[in-house]
Design a protein around this motif. Structure first.
Motif, PDB file in Angstrom:
ATOM      1  N   ASN A 386       0.825  -1.205   0.000  1.00  0.00           N
ATOM      2  CA  ASN A 386       0.000   0.000   0.000  1.00  0.00           C
ATOM      3  C   ASN A 386       0.863   1.260   0.000  1.00  0.00           C
ATOM      4  N   ASP A 387       1.967   1.236   0.739  1.00  0.00           N
ATOM      5  CA  ASP A 387       2.872   2.387   0.714  1.00  0.00           C
ATOM      6  C   ASP A 387       3.429   2.609  -0.688  1.00  0.00           C
ATOM      7  N   PHE A 388       3.792   1.521  -1.364  1.00  0.00           N
ATOM      8  CA  PHE A 388       4.345   1.651  -2.716  1.00  0.00           C
ATOM      9  C   PHE A 388       3.278   2.143  -3.693  1.00  0.00           C
ATOM     10  N   ILE A 389       2.068   1.621  -3.568  1.00  0.00           N
ATOM     11  CA  ILE A 389       0.987   2.044  -4.461  1.00  0.00           C
ATOM     12  C   ILE A 389       0.668   3.518  -4.239  1.00  0.00           C
ATOM     13  N   ASP A 390       0.589   3.949  -2.968  1.00  0.00           N
ATOM     14  CA  ASP A 390       0.267   5.347  -2.680  1.00  0.00           C
ATOM     15  C   ASP A 390       1.386   6.291  -3.111  1.00  0.00           C
ATOM     16  N   GLY A 391       2.616   5.871  -2.937  1.00  0.00           N
ATOM     17  CA  GLY A 391       3.739   6.759  -3.233  1.00  0.00           C
ATOM     18  C   GLY A 391       4.246   6.685  -4.651  1.00  0.00           C
ATOM     19  N   TRP A 392       3.945   5.576  -5.368  1.00  0.00           N
ATOM     20  CA  TRP A 392       4.498   5.407  -6.716  1.00  0.00           C
ATOM     21  C   TRP A 392       3.442   5.056  -7.758  1.00  0.00           C
ATOM     22  N   SER A 393       2.767   3.931  -7.593  1.00  0.00           N
ATOM     23  CA  SER A 393       1.899   3.415  -8.665  1.00  0.00           C
ATOM     24  C   SER A 393       0.761   4.370  -9.005  1.00  0.00           C
ATOM     25  N   ARG A 394       0.056   4.874  -7.991  1.00  0.00           N
ATOM     26  CA  ARG A 394      -1.081   5.755  -8.260  1.00  0.00           C
ATOM     27  C   ARG A 394      -0.644   7.078  -8.891  1.00  0.00           C
ATOM     28  N   PRO A 395       0.387   7.771  -8.387  1.00  0.00           N
ATOM     29  CA  PRO A 395       0.819   8.999  -9.072  1.00  0.00           C
ATOM     30  C   PRO A 395       1.277   8.765 -10.503  1.00  0.00           C
ATOM     31  N   VAL A 396       2.020   7.683 -10.732  1.00  0.00           N
ATOM     32  CA  VAL A 396       2.501   7.400 -12.088  1.00  0.00           C
ATOM     33  C   VAL A 396       1.326   7.134 -13.024  1.00  0.00           C
ATOM     34  N   TYR A 397       0.378   6.311 -12.591  1.00  0.00           N
ATOM     35  CA  TYR A 397      -0.768   5.971 -13.447  1.00  0.00           C
ATOM     36  C   TYR A 397      -1.598   7.214 -13.770  1.00  0.00           C
ATOM     37  N   ARG A 398      -1.858   8.034 -12.783  1.00  0.00           N
ATOM     38  CA  ARG A 398      -2.708   9.211 -13.019  1.00  0.00           C
ATOM     39  C   ARG A 398      -2.011  10.242 -13.904  1.00  0.00           C
ATOM     40  N   ASP A 399      -0.718  10.456 -13.705  1.00  0.00           N
ATOM     41  CA  ASP A 399       0.005  11.388 -14.579  1.00  0.00           C
ATOM     42  C   ASP A 399       0.072  10.860 -16.003  1.00  0.00           C
ATOM     43  N   TRP A 400       0.276   9.553 -16.141  1.00  0.00           N
ATOM     44  CA  TRP A 400       0.305   8.956 -17.483  1.00  0.00           C
ATOM     45  C   TRP A 400      -1.053   9.116 -18.161  1.00  0.00           C
ATOM     46  N   LEU A 401      -2.142   8.803 -17.453  1.00  0.00           N
ATOM     47  CA  LEU A 401      -3.476   8.890 -18.041  1.00  0.00           C
ATOM     48  C   LEU A 401      -3.823  10.336 -18.392  1.00  0.00           C
ATOM     49  N   ARG A 402      -3.410  11.276 -17.553  1.00  0.00           N
ATOM     50  CA  ARG A 402      -3.656  12.689 -17.844  1.00  0.00           C
ATOM     51  C   ARG A 402      -2.949  13.112 -19.125  1.00  0.00           C
ATOM     52  N   MET A 403      -1.734  12.619 -19.325  1.00  0.00           N
ATOM     53  CA  MET A 403      -1.008  12.945 -20.544  1.00  0.00           C
ATOM     54  C   MET A 403      -1.614  12.263 -21.765  1.00  0.00           C
ATOM     55  N   GLU A 404      -2.108  11.040 -21.592  1.00  0.00           N
ATOM     56  CA  GLU A 404      -2.792  10.339 -22.692  1.00  0.00           C
ATOM     57  C   GLU A 404      -4.007  11.132 -23.165  1.00  0.00           C
ATOM     58  N   ILE A 405      -4.785  11.627 -22.242  1.00  0.00           N
ATOM     59  CA  ILE A 405      -5.989  12.382 -22.589  1.00  0.00           C
ATOM     60  C   ILE A 405      -5.614  13.717 -23.213  1.00  0.00           C
ATOM     61  N   THR A 406      -4.570  14.372 -22.670  1.00  0.00           N
ATOM     62  CA  THR A 406      -4.162  15.679 -23.183  1.00  0.00           C
ATOM     63  C   THR A 406      -3.685  15.581 -24.622  1.00  0.00           C
ATOM     64  N   THR A 407      -2.956  14.543 -24.964  1.00  0.00           N
ATOM     65  CA  THR A 407      -2.394  14.400 -26.313  1.00  0.00           C
ATOM     66  C   THR A 407      -3.319  13.659 -27.267  1.00  0.00           C
ATOM     67  N   GLY A 408      -4.499  13.245 -26.816  1.00  0.00           N
ATOM     68  CA  GLY A 408      -5.454  12.581 -27.701  1.00  0.00           C
ATOM     69  C   GLY A 408      -5.243  11.100 -27.860  1.00  0.00           C
ATOM     70  N   GLY A 409      -4.380  10.494 -27.068  1.00  0.00           N
ATOM     71  CA  GLY A 409      -4.205   9.047 -27.162  1.00  0.00           C
ATOM     72  C   GLY A 409      -5.439   8.283 -26.717  1.00  0.00           C
ATOM     73  N   ILE A 410      -6.201   8.870 -25.799  1.00  0.00           N
ATOM     74  CA  ILE A 410      -7.444   8.275 -25.318  1.00  0.00           C
ATOM     75  C   ILE A 410      -8.530   9.339 -25.398  1.00  0.00           C
ATOM     76  N   GLU A 411      -9.609   9.031 -26.108  1.00  0.00           N
ATOM     77  CA  GLU A 411     -10.738   9.952 -26.220  1.00  0.00           C
ATOM     78  C   GLU A 411     -11.798   9.572 -25.198  1.00  0.00           C
ATOM     79  N   LEU A 412     -12.315  10.565 -24.508  1.00  0.00           N
ATOM     80  CA  LEU A 412     -13.314  10.324 -23.471  1.00  0.00           C
ATOM     81  C   LEU A 412     -14.701  10.283 -24.084  1.00  0.00           C
ATOM     82  N   PRO A 413     -15.484   9.231 -23.814  1.00  0.00           N
ATOM     83  CA  PRO A 413     -16.847   9.140 -24.353  1.00  0.00           C
ATOM     84  C   PRO A 413     -17.786  10.124 -23.646  1.00  0.00           C
TER      85      PRO A 413
END
Length: 524
Positions: A386-413
């Motif tokens: 849980n410490d690793f997920i809170d400190g690493w996995s969740r921030p990395v995933y959310r920043d990656w997904l935010r960049m995917e949406i910003t650059t058009g890699g993923i379109e939101l329905p």
């Protein structure tokens, strides 16, 4: 209760004397707070940051040296990698919902596919996949106490992204963040810049690793906090830097390593000793110490001694008059070695959230004892997960997904509930099954009684429920197309197509005939 200082101060400051006497009585009320010959009552009065200011770097260096040179520590950290991160890394199951509150499977599938593609080269050097990166990050975090990663986003001079997503991570060891970089007037302590509420504003890190020793000046650069991940293993409130998970057992590990080496050397010396020759009385020898008897077998040495070749099954009859052969008894390795080492390893496990059997690779015991130890150790692994997920996995995933949406890699329905876009289930390694038959029976009873669902069982086995369901659908479809029927497919038994109707009717007829025959036998 008053001493001469109290009596001297009493006429001038009676209040201070009363406080001194009261404090002395309070200390004496707690035996552990009273230093004595047998109890030194050591204490730590420094702040968390000040304590690590002196000890942080030596602790980190000792932990690294033991990881490189002590098999026990290498195995301990390897097992933490396996239990906290696992072979496939921290799995992520996206859980976005539509406006009706149901899971948006199409979007989740798109996110999953893009995440898998980015996981092939998530860091700037391109040398590591995401699972490999996460294992190295976790090892550095637990062994060194902390690690950092700079987020690389958008256009960066002289850098080319290795995936379609303009997002990558530059991994930095803890050495890049100096302990001695302090500017109190700017709110900088130990390389971390904070505001008056202790919120991190930036990190001041070296431009190159200080241990490279390539003749460069140790200049630093300022990285804003939103562009940096600082994963630290903290033990106290207000602690800015991390401390190694081995901090409390480093001395024990070093002593155990030296003790084992001493036992091995003693055992090798003892194994090299074969026999000795006991000489006769002095009068049996002439001048120069040579015996007046026969020369005996063996090779004569220049100094007057002799060597005797020793081999398996040899017979030796070359003793001189008055000589006798004796053997050297060895008590090495010590019979107490195994018990002592086991006690030390058990203490190491207790100080690092790792079970004794896991560290010692000793799995003797009953099913109940092994499961109890595994359950207790798993609780410690889950804390680290849980410490690793809170400190690493969740921030990395959310920043990656935010960049995917910003650059058009993923379109939101249009039917997406935007508040659930970043929802995800993080899959860490689960507790292994000791007895699969008992574990499977228990899970089946929980599902049948309604206290668990199929998705929970799949996650308990480390599987993604959607991936498992899709795999089962393909498997059942192919089996039906090829006419293969297994007990795991209840459809053919209860809801089979018309092609199987005659076969089912024949089976019913046979069962009815068998029942009738049994009934006639009972009547007779």
């Amino acid at each position: 209760m008053r001493n001469w200082i109290d009596r001297a101060l009493e006429p001038f400051a009676p209040g201070m004397v009363a406080r001194r006497v009261g404090a002395r009585m309070m200390i004496q009320a707690y035996e552990a707070a009273n230093p004595s010959r047998l109890h030194k009552a050591k204490g730590e009065t420094r702040s968390a940051d000040m304590a690590l200011q002196v000890a942080g770097k030596p602790l980190r260096e000792q932990a690294r040296w033991l990881d490189e040179n002590h098999d026990l520590v290498t195995g301990l950290l390897d097992r933490l990698d396996e239990r906290v991160i696992g072979a496939h890394g921290i799995g992520i199951e996206p859980l976005p919902l539509d406006k009706n509150g149901k899971r948006h499977r199409a979007l989740a599938s798109r996110i999953k596919a893009r995440w898998a593609a980015w996981s092939l080269a998530p860091e700037t050097s391109g040398e590591l996949t995401r699972p490999q990166m996460e294992r190295l990050v976790a090892r550095s975090w637990l062994r060194d106490g902390e690690m950092l990663a700079q987020k690389i986003r958008g256009r960066v001079p002289n850098y080319r992204y290795l995936t379609e997503t303009p997002f990558a991570l530059e991994l930095l060891e803890a050495d890049y963040l100096p302990f001695d970089f302090d500017h109190p007037e700017r709110g900088i302590y130990q390389g971390i810049e904070r505001n008056e509420w202790r919120r991190v504003r930036a990190y001041h890190v070296y431009k190159q690793h200080p241990g490279d020793r390539r003749g460069f000046s140790l200049s630093t650069k300022r990285v804003p906090a939103e562009n940096m991940i600082h994963l630290a293993h903290r033990k106290r409130i207000g602690q800015s830097r991390g401390v190694s998970i081995l901090h409390a057992v480093l001395t024990r590990l070093a002593d155990l390593k030296e003790y084992e080496e001493s036992e091995r050397v003693a055992a090798r010396i003892a194994a090299s000793m074969t026999m000795f020759i006991k000489k006769g009385e002095p009068h049996m020898y002439g001048e120069g110490g040579e015996s007046g008897g026969t020369s005996g077998a063996g090779q004569r040495m220049p100094d007057g001694g002799r060597t005797i070749p020793v081999g398996p099954g040899m017979m030796f009859d070359g003793l001189m008059p008055g000589e006798d052969v004796g053997t050297i008894e060895s008590n090495r390795p010590s019979a107490l070695l195994e018990g002592f080492r086991g006690a030390m390893v058990r203490a190491v496990g207790a100080g690092t959230r790792v079970g004794y059997s896991t560290v010692a690779r000793d799995y003797n015991g009953t099913y109940s004892a092994q499961r109890q130890e595994l359950v207790e150790a798993q609780l410690g692994y889950e804390v680290l997960q849980n410490d690793f997920i809170d400190g690493w996995s969740r921030p990395v995933y959310r920043d990656w997904l935010r960049m995917e949406i910003t650059t058009g890699g993923i379109e939101l329905p249009d039917d997406l509930d935007p508040d659930t876009l970043y929802n995800a289930f993080y899959l860490a390694p689960v507790m292994p099954w000791i007895d699969p038959s008992k574990e499977a029976k228990a899970w089946r009873e929980l599902v049948e009684s309604g206290f668990a669902d199929e998705a929970e069982v799949a996650r308990a086995r480390g599987r993604n429920p959607d991936e498992l369901k899709a795999s089962r659908e393909d498997e059942v479809r192919i089996n039906r197309e090829k006419g293969l029927v297994f007990s795991s497919d209840a459809f053919h038994e209860h809801y089979g197509g018309q092609a199987n109707a005659e076969d089912r009717q024949r089976r019913r007829d046979r069962r009815a005939a068998a029942d009738a025959a049994d009934g006639e036998g009972d009547t007779d």
